[in-house]
Motif scaffolding. Structure first.
Motif, PDB file in Angstrom:
ATOM      1  N   ASP A  89      -5.797 -11.682   5.529  1.00  0.00           N
ATOM      2  CA  ASP A  89      -5.696 -10.300   5.984  1.00  0.00           C
ATOM      3  C   ASP A  89      -4.340  -9.699   5.602  1.00  0.00           C
ATOM      4  O   ASP A  89      -4.260  -8.547   5.193  1.00  0.00           O
ATOM      5  CB  ASP A  89      -5.889 -10.255   7.500  1.00  0.00           C
ATOM      6  N   THR A  94      -4.114  -6.332   3.541  1.00  0.00           N
ATOM      7  CA  THR A  94      -3.705  -5.048   4.141  1.00  0.00           C
ATOM      8  C   THR A  94      -2.214  -4.792   4.030  1.00  0.00           C
ATOM      9  O   THR A  94      -1.751  -3.707   4.344  1.00  0.00           O
ATOM     10  CB  THR A  94      -4.083  -4.998   5.633  1.00  0.00           C
ATOM     11  N   GLU A 118      -6.864  -3.911   9.530  1.00  0.00           N
ATOM     12  CA  GLU A 118      -6.793  -2.454   9.563  1.00  0.00           C
ATOM     13  C   GLU A 118      -8.105  -1.812   9.122  1.00  0.00           C
ATOM     14  O   GLU A 118      -8.714  -2.242   8.140  1.00  0.00           O
ATOM     15  CB  GLU A 118      -5.670  -1.971   8.652  1.00  0.00           C
ATOM     16  N   SER A 175      -0.560  -7.879  11.431  1.00  0.00           N
ATOM     17  CA  SER A 175      -1.140  -8.985  10.664  1.00  0.00           C
ATOM     18  C   SER A 175      -0.102 -10.077  10.444  1.00  0.00           C
ATOM     19  O   SER A 175      -0.438 -11.262  10.478  1.00  0.00           O
ATOM     20  CB  SER A 175      -1.751  -8.511   9.341  1.00  0.00           C
TER      21      SER A 175
END
Ligand code: TRP
Length: 472
Positions: free
Chosen positions: A129, A133, A141, A319
């Motif tokens: 992730d 992102t 997100e 994250s």
């Protein structure tokens, strides 16, 4: 009579190495995953206060008893108990108490590594992730929170992945235990525990500023006597034992590698204090993030794996924080799983006169196979409930059976026998020379070990097996 330290036996290189290893054993999934889940499911403050009470009056005296037996014996847990018994002129069969313990540690190892595998999965998911992102965004997100909640059931449904991750986690554990006490287990503790603490403090402080910190504080520390039911008390004692690695020979095994010059009472106090501080801080790390996202605290086992990740979603730099959080949990879990593996390994090594790598391999393969059954009880083997005819295990798959057997039966029995053994069976002179206590404190400890611990634990054992007694 007393085994000399400083022989060629493998052992901790210093007192601080022992403290780090023992804190590493104590601090684990129990603190990060189980404690907040239990506190949340049992109403917060009442559970937390009673938990602290249990650590002080029941956990700490037993912790000292276990390290004391190990240090006196300087051998695997059953051999150490036998040595204390024989030198006290008592039956050597008291070693049964540690044999139960070794079995218990082995059983905990098998399902602990399954949960360790889930942590590895989340590290992978958050790393992916983060790459997708970027560092500035929250976790996942633009995705619905349902996607995050589905991560855990999706993993549970994937039998191959569950088994593979379990095997990976136990293989990592094997690698360090096979290398030995000073170069494997101690290495893990001295590198990973400081790294754990650094990450833990950073995330907690960051969470305190970005999350709902005061709400979390009042949730965890507001004592409401009406919430202190029998079930809550039972959950608190069980959690204290699991978290301090007690009742299953783990601390006896680690105590055997401690030098004679170490004051065991003081050291046990540090271990229990650090473990409790981490548990409380884990609450102060997780709940502010959960509350800030407007989520409920009573997610139980899903709190860390489902609720918290949703919290990371609305958190700035979420994250990255999520990735670091699960890396940190992995460090804590690994330092615990090596201690769980060491207890049966030390026993087998002495019993069968095997080299360490061979003993470790046998323990690993056996725990791996049992763990596979536990992993599959979430999916393909959910209906395999071999003990379902016993009320205590009604409706339980293998994972739950292993959890119940160890936390409700083996841990309380191991702890009751340990307390009785140290309090009544072992010779006073021998105990006095080892415990590092003097005067009133020593008397108080003896009183706890002789009376309060066995009585409290017998009640816990009975109510744990027959919960209907509580009538709640
Ligand atoms: N205390 C560890 C935790 O909280 C788990 C653990 C490690 C353990 N060694 C143990 C539990 C020995 C019981 C006995 O995660």
């Amino acid at each position: 009579m007393v085994a000399a330290s400083g022989s060629s036996r493998d052992g901790w290189s210093s007192r601080s190495a022992f403290i780090l290893a023992a804190v590493g054993s104590a601090v684990g999934l129990g603190n990060m995953w189980r404690f907040p889940a239990e506190a949340g499911a049992n109403g917060g403050g009442a559970f937390v206060l009673f938990y602290i009470f249990c650590v002080l009056l029941i956990g700490l005296p037993i912790l000292l008893s276990e390290t004391l037996i190990g240090r006196y014996g300087q051998a695997s847990a059953p051999e150490s108990v036998r040595k204390v018994a024989e030198d006290s002129g008592k039956s050597k069969h008291w070693d049964i108490l540690a044999s139960f313990g070794v079995l218990g540690a082995f059983l905990v190892l098998s399902f602990y590594c399954v949960v360790g595998g889930w942590v590895l999965y989340y590290i992978g998911v958050f790393a992916q992730d983060l790459l997708a992102t970027g560092i500035t965004g929250g976790a996942f997100e633009g995705r619905p929170s349902g996607d995050i909640e589905a991560l855990l059931p999706d993993l549970f449904g994937n039998a191959g992945l569950m088994v593979g991750l379990h095997v990976l986690f136990i293989a990592i554990t094997f690698y360090f235990v096979a290398r030995g006490v000073s170069s494997g287990i101690e290495w893990v503790a001295t590198w990973l525990m400081p790294a754990f603490f650094a990450l833990f403090l950073a995330i907690t402080i960051y969470g305190a500023f970005t999350g709902a910190f005061s709400e979390a504080v009042s949730y965890l520390f507001t004592f409401d006597a009406s919430k202190l039911t029998g079930a809550v008390m039972l959950a608190a004692v069980g959690q204290a034992f699991f978290s301090l690695s007690l009742g299953v020979a783990g601390m006896m095994t680690y105590g055997a590698y401690v030098g004679r010059n170490v004051n065991l009472a003081g050291t046990s106090g540090i271990i229990a204090g650090a473990d409790t501080a981490v548990a409380l801080l884990a609450g102060l790390c997780i709940f502010p993030i959960v509350f800030a996202a407007g989520l409920e605290p009573n997610g139980g086992p899903g709190l860390m794996f489902q609720t918290l990740p949703i919290g990371f979603q609305s958190m700035p730099v979420g994250s990255l924080v999520g990735l670091l959080f699960f890396v940190m949990v992995f460090f804590a879990a690994l330092t615990s799983s090596v201690s769980l593996m060491e207890a049966p390994t030390a026993w087998l090594k002495g019993k069968a006169n095997l080299a360490r790598p061979a003993a470790t391999l046998i323990v690993t393969i056996a725990a791996l196979l049992l763990g596979i059954l536990a992993a599959l009880s979430f999916n393909t083997m959910a209906d395999f409930q071999p003990f379902g005819f016993i009320p205590l295990f009604e409706g339980q798959g293998m994972f739950d059976v292993l959890d119940t057997v160890t936390s409700k039966i083996l841990m309380p029995i191991g702890a009751i026998l340990t307390a009785l053994f140290v309090g009544w069976i072992a010779e006073r002179r021998l105990i006095d020379a080892e415990n590092g206590l003097t005067g009133g404190l020593e008397k108080f400890w003896l009183f706890l070990v002789r009376w309060l611990c066995p009585l409290a634990l017998i009640i816990i054992l009975i109510v744990g097996i027959f919960p209907s007694i509580l009538g709640e």
